[in-house]
Design an enzyme around this catalytic site. Sequence first.
Site, PDB file in Angstrom:
ATOM      1  CD  GLU A 297      -1.736  -2.367   1.607  1.00 23.43           C
ATOM      2  OE1 GLU A 297      -0.556  -2.606   1.933  1.00 23.43           O
ATOM      3  OE2 GLU A 297      -2.638  -3.230   1.669  1.00 23.43           O
TER       4      GLU A 297
ATOM      5  CG  HIS B  11     -10.088  -7.540   8.118  1.00 23.44           C
ATOM      6  ND1 HIS B  11      -9.185  -8.024   9.013  1.00 23.44           N
ATOM      7  CD2 HIS B  11      -9.520  -7.704   6.896  1.00 23.44           C
ATOM      8  CE1 HIS B  11      -8.118  -8.488   8.367  1.00 23.44           C
ATOM      9  NE2 HIS B  11      -8.295  -8.295   7.080  1.00 23.44           N
TER      10      HIS B  11
END
Lengths: 341, 341
Positions: A68, A137
């Site tokens: 990322e 998450h």
Amino acid sequence: MTTTAAPTTRRLNTAKAMAEAIAQEMRANPEVFYLGEDVGPYGGIFGSTTGLFEEFGPSRIIDTPISETAFIGLGIGAAVEGMRPIVELMFADFMGVCLDQIYNHMAKIHFESGGNVTVPMVLTTAVGGGYSDGCQHSQTLWGTFAHLPGMKVVVPSNPADAKGLMTSAIRDDAPVVYMFHKGVMGLPWMAKNRRSIDVVPEGEHVVPIGKAAVAREGGDVTVVTLSLSVHHTLDVAEQLEGEGVSVEVIDLRSLVPLDRETVLASVAKTGRLVVVDEDYHSFGLSGEILASVVEADPGLLRAAPRRVTTPDAPIPYAHGLEQAVLPLHDRITAAIREVLA
Amino acid sequence: MTTTVTPPQDHDTSSGVRLDLYRTMVLVRTYEMAILREYHADKGPGFDIGKGLVPGEMHLSAGQEPVAAGVCAHLTEDDAVTATHRPHHFAIAHGIDLEAMTAEIFGRETGLGRGRGGHMHLFDPKTHFSCSGIIAEGYPPALGQAFAFSRRGTDRIAVAVTGEGAANQGAFHESLNLAALWHLPVVFVVEDNQWGISVPRSASTAVPSNADRAAAYGIPGVRVEDNDVDAVFEAAGELVARARRGEGPSLLEVSTLRLLGHFEGDAQGYRTDLDEVNEHDPIPRYEARLREAGLLDDALRDEVAREAEERVEAAIAFAKDSPLPDPAEATRYVFPEEGSR
């Protein structure tokens, strides 16, 4: 809201509405491209790029390695050179592995350069819990992005807004963080609210960033909320209507800029305020809304306001535990009753 | 795949190029000595880092001129350079506007960032120059600049600079991997000055040469020993040409020298090499070599020095004569506005 398309009754889920905006902007502007993890043939883990790979191919819908920092930074550099990248951070929870690129680079370059360099980039990311995905998450971290200056933060709640806000985000010269709640996407493998599939204008559809919507008019109490919580609140409002309680629902649609005027106008009308926010309770959006009202005029409130939020604890895994911390119907109903008592 | 270049005694670099390298190094050194003078002029009594015409941290690159001069000699202003928190040598060698850079360092409205950036945050869209105060995090945006250049079918390249300490950061490795994977036209430059603030290289990595790390990503790695500007020029020339031909990224590490502290005010109690460091100053050494080669005499040396001094003092005078930014505008340029570009 401006719509140039003819009236339509065509219904799309939120994911497809979002992808439709991206496709239209990509057709119109060769500088727009989309990159991230599993956004190619897979179509995005939450359907954000459904069908785009088939039309635009691997040179514009680009699968990245799990890196990322590198690929968000790549988006920044490409934006600095005048391209219009859309970069997906699969889960907002992952911001920690790349936050420097986001808040020290993407969000600050325009300021540091005294306005001489722009970063016209969209960072898309999924938020929200409700399907037992555990505490790494399931977070709804929009308050964190909104707290750090230099990036606009938009959060659509329905298919039409998802399309209109995406169009605005791609065209904006500022970096825009576009946060979609998994629960509003209308995905076949996830419990769906009936409003996650709805009428979406064809053709160009623009929703300006920074303007809240009155999702439902009412006179007794104002509920300020956003994203999936709009759906829950509308469900509650419909139910309370049978009891003679009139709930006004404000869908913020963006955190940055924050449309305080619409909030204040509604609270001035109803005198009562509930904020429903799936982000953590402390130091976040819910407190910001309350503070904004009190700072503007403490006399607007005829009762103490209430917040329905996720408590300051990681999101639990077990279904019953998770449902207990999320701001769902029962807690929203209770809060509304409290401010009306 | 890794090459170590130990400079030969006779270089085939043309005499014109060698004099240009010399001029660049002298200009950088003259500039930084002037900044050093201005920086310390009014920090007292005692040393207050926030006081004076040049407030804040100041990281000078004296000793590292050969890296910037040797690399940037192969670039045009259409190529991008992302530098570090110690950016002046690369900025100057890449042809940044000296007056606007100086005004930025002095925090003036005429500066590159209108006084919002400061010496670690210099952005010049004209030369595609930028730098970052966060180590290794300047690498990822360089990927995007390179991506945009190759996407547009140009032979422009990006040069990304870090220190040897930053080579242990995640952003460094993610960037090398992604650039290699996508054959991006980037030359990654590592300035090995042996010190990560106060920590010697030997205490920060077990890898003797960062050029070896290039092998992990299947790209060429070259290490230049001895801070030799001719050797840097030759090595960089090959790597830049390779990137321009579309053959992908490479890594160049240069063994260089930090003559001064990490920042001004650093007492350097940790340094074990201070007694001898000045003997290795690359500029007198290069002067001696140019004299031996018959390329430099006293008259030319004085002329180069005078030219540099005139340019530098003009830039400093420009900065001092420039207006300070209006404090009422401290929050401008967070987002693009009409007329800001």
